[in-house]
Scaffold this motif. Structure first.
Motif, short mmCIF file in Angstrom:
data_model
loop_
_atom_site.label_atom_id
_atom_site.label_comp_id
_atom_site.label_asym_id
_atom_site.label_seq_id
_atom_site.Cartn_x
_atom_site.Cartn_y
_atom_site.Cartn_z
N ALA A 1 -59.97 -58.82 48.90
CA ALA A 1 -61.29 -58.45 49.41
C ALA A 1 -61.61 -59.19 50.70
N GLU A 2 -61.28 -60.47 50.73
CA GLU A 2 -61.56 -61.28 51.92
C GLU A 2 -60.72 -60.82 53.11
N ALA A 3 -59.50 -60.38 52.85
CA ALA A 3 -58.63 -59.90 53.92
C ALA A 3 -59.18 -58.61 54.54
N VAL A 4 -59.66 -57.70 53.69
CA VAL A 4 -60.26 -56.47 54.20
C VAL A 4 -61.53 -56.79 54.98
N GLN A 5 -62.32 -57.73 54.48
CA GLN A 5 -63.54 -58.12 55.18
C GLN A 5 -63.23 -58.66 56.57
N ALA A 6 -62.15 -59.41 56.70
CA ALA A 6 -61.77 -59.95 58.01
C ALA A 6 -61.48 -58.82 59.00
N ASP A 7 -60.80 -57.78 58.53
CA ASP A 7 -60.55 -56.61 59.41
C ASP A 7 -61.86 -55.93 59.80
N ILE A 8 -62.75 -55.77 58.80
CA ILE A 8 -64.05 -55.15 59.08
C ILE A 8 -64.81 -55.95 60.13
N ASN A 9 -64.78 -57.26 60.01
CA ASN A 9 -65.51 -58.11 60.95
C ASN A 9 -64.98 -57.94 62.38
N GLN A 10 -63.67 -57.82 62.51
CA GLN A 10 -63.10 -57.66 63.86
C GLN A 10 -63.44 -56.30 64.44
N ILE A 11 -63.35 -55.27 63.62
CA ILE A 11 -63.71 -53.92 64.06
C ILE A 11 -65.19 -53.90 64.48
N ARG A 12 -66.00 -54.50 63.66
CA ARG A 12 -67.45 -54.56 63.92
C ARG A 12 -67.72 -55.29 65.23
N THR A 13 -67.08 -56.43 65.42
CA THR A 13 -67.29 -57.22 66.64
C THR A 13 -66.90 -56.43 67.88
N ASP A 14 -65.75 -55.77 67.81
CA ASP A 14 -65.25 -55.02 68.96
C ASP A 14 -66.13 -53.81 69.29
N LEU A 15 -66.63 -53.14 68.26
CA LEU A 15 -67.42 -51.93 68.47
C LEU A 15 -68.87 -52.23 68.81
N TYR A 16 -69.47 -53.15 68.08
CA TYR A 16 -70.91 -53.34 68.20
C TYR A 16 -71.31 -54.06 69.48
N SER A 17 -70.32 -54.60 70.21
CA SER A 17 -70.62 -55.25 71.49
C SER A 17 -70.78 -54.22 72.61
N ILE A 18 -70.46 -52.97 72.33
CA ILE A 18 -70.44 -51.94 73.38
C ILE A 18 -71.84 -51.44 73.71
N ALA A 19 -72.62 -51.10 72.68
CA ALA A 19 -73.96 -50.54 72.87
C ALA A 19 -74.70 -50.66 71.54
N PHE A 20 -75.90 -50.07 71.47
CA PHE A 20 -76.70 -50.09 70.24
C PHE A 20 -75.83 -49.60 69.09
N SER A 21 -75.66 -50.43 68.07
CA SER A 21 -74.61 -50.20 67.08
C SER A 21 -74.69 -48.86 66.35
N PRO A 22 -75.86 -48.36 65.92
CA PRO A 22 -75.87 -47.05 65.25
C PRO A 22 -75.37 -45.92 66.15
N ALA A 23 -75.68 -46.00 67.44
CA ALA A 23 -75.18 -44.98 68.37
C ALA A 23 -73.68 -45.10 68.55
N VAL A 24 -73.16 -46.33 68.56
CA VAL A 24 -71.71 -46.54 68.65
C VAL A 24 -71.01 -45.99 67.42
N VAL A 25 -71.61 -46.23 66.25
CA VAL A 25 -71.04 -45.71 65.01
C VAL A 25 -70.91 -44.19 65.09
N LYS A 26 -71.96 -43.54 65.52
CA LYS A 26 -71.93 -42.07 65.58
C LYS A 26 -70.91 -41.58 66.60
N LYS A 27 -70.84 -42.26 67.72
CA LYS A 27 -69.85 -41.89 68.74
C LYS A 27 -68.44 -42.04 68.18
N ALA A 28 -68.20 -43.10 67.46
CA ALA A 28 -66.87 -43.33 66.89
C ALA A 28 -66.52 -42.28 65.85
N VAL A 29 -67.50 -41.88 65.03
CA VAL A 29 -67.25 -40.83 64.04
C VAL A 29 -66.84 -39.54 64.74
N ASN A 30 -67.50 -39.22 65.84
CA ASN A 30 -67.10 -38.06 66.63
C ASN A 30 -65.67 -38.19 67.15
#
Length: 295
Positions: free
Chosen positions: A232-261
């Protein structure tokens, strides 16, 4: 024992090219989350709730319930800026059959502790569906403190809190309140704290990044249920890195939607007035490729 447990995805609200609610795309996203074992939290920040009309919020909830079926939980956010409007929307939403509703603190108006208590008590008195407080002070300007929540936790229809303040200190404070009440749970909001939240007693998590990586978010919960904290901790570490890389780009909910697209699911443009440059898009694509973010 309350019925909001496990992973709830703060699902995006898809729009068609003309800006209207895309019912078919929303059903597809609910089905995708079900496949990963996740439940549905609709009309939240990632669902662009304050960009939706009241009727759209009702329609979103109806579609999510229909697509989720009986085996997948649906929770809907109903918080509005006024007590009256929150109760009106809540009464309509509860009739649809959701398991629970969340209620954000009112925004724009700076409220004192007793005013927050009065607001939430009035909503909880008026509704029959379980009510969960929603704390996200960075967006509303109003903070639910453990002292305020301790008072509200004694209400028979207030069943817990979704804490999206963003820090372990905040989440830990609500865990301490939860331990004092047998019928009051904590739902982890920050994706960076899913593992720690569950480890320390959160009943569930409400995840925005699960729109992008539904299986990985579910894996944190599943591994912990299987007493495999290392996995569980190993998966969380990956999530944290993905989150850090993505959420630094712009307002996070908009980034999430863009990524889903960009993952190949046509959920349309965000109503948030966020603009993505070519460089922004390339950064999102790099994250998708680096972490192989495909279902």
């Amino acid at each position: 024992m309350n019925n909001i447990t496990g992973v709830y995805t703060a699902i995006v609200t898809p729009f068609s090219p003309d800006g209207k609610l895309d019912s078919d795309a929303l059903r597809q996203q609910v089905t995708r989350q079900k496949k990963a074992g996740n439940n549905i939290f609709c009309n939240g920040t990632n669902g662009e709730f304050f960009m939706l009309s009241e009727q759209e919020k009702i329609q979103v909830t109806e579609i999510c319930l229909e697509a989720a079926g009986d085996d997948t939980g649906v929770m809907s956010h109903v918080g509005e800026i006024s007590t009256r409007d929150t109760i009106r929307l809540g009464k309509q939403i509860e009739q649809l059959g959701v398991r629970a509703v969340s209620v954000i603190t009112p925004w724009f108006a700076a409220l004192r502790p007793q005013e927050l208590i009065t607001h939430f008590r009035a909503v909880a008195d008026a509704l029959s569906v379980p009510v969960y407080l929603y704390n996200i002070p960075a967006r509303t300007g109003n903070t639910l403190t453990p002292d305020v929540v301790r008072v509200l936790a004694d209400h028979p229809n207030i069943k817990g809190i979704k804490d999206s303040a963003g820090s372990w200190e905040s989440l830990h404070g609500f865990h301490q309140v939860s331990r004092q009440f047998t019928d009051f749970d904590v739902l982890t909001g920050p994706d960076s704290l899913i593992y720690k939240g569950f480890s320390e007693g959160s009943a569930g998590c409400i995840s925005g990044i699960a729109n992008i990586i539904p299986a990985q978010v579910n894996a944190v919960y599943r591994h912990l249920q299987e007493n495999n904290a290392t996995a569980a901790e190993a998966v969380q570490a990956d999530i944290n890195q993905i989150r850090t890389d993505l959420y630094s780009i712009a307002f996070s909910p908009a980034v999430v939607k863009k990524a889903v697209n960009m993952l190949g699911f046509n959920v349309g443009e965000s109503r948030y007035p966020v603009e993505f440059t070519q460089d922004d898009t390339q950064k999102i694509l790099t994250v998708i490729r680096t972490f192989n973010l495909r279902d």
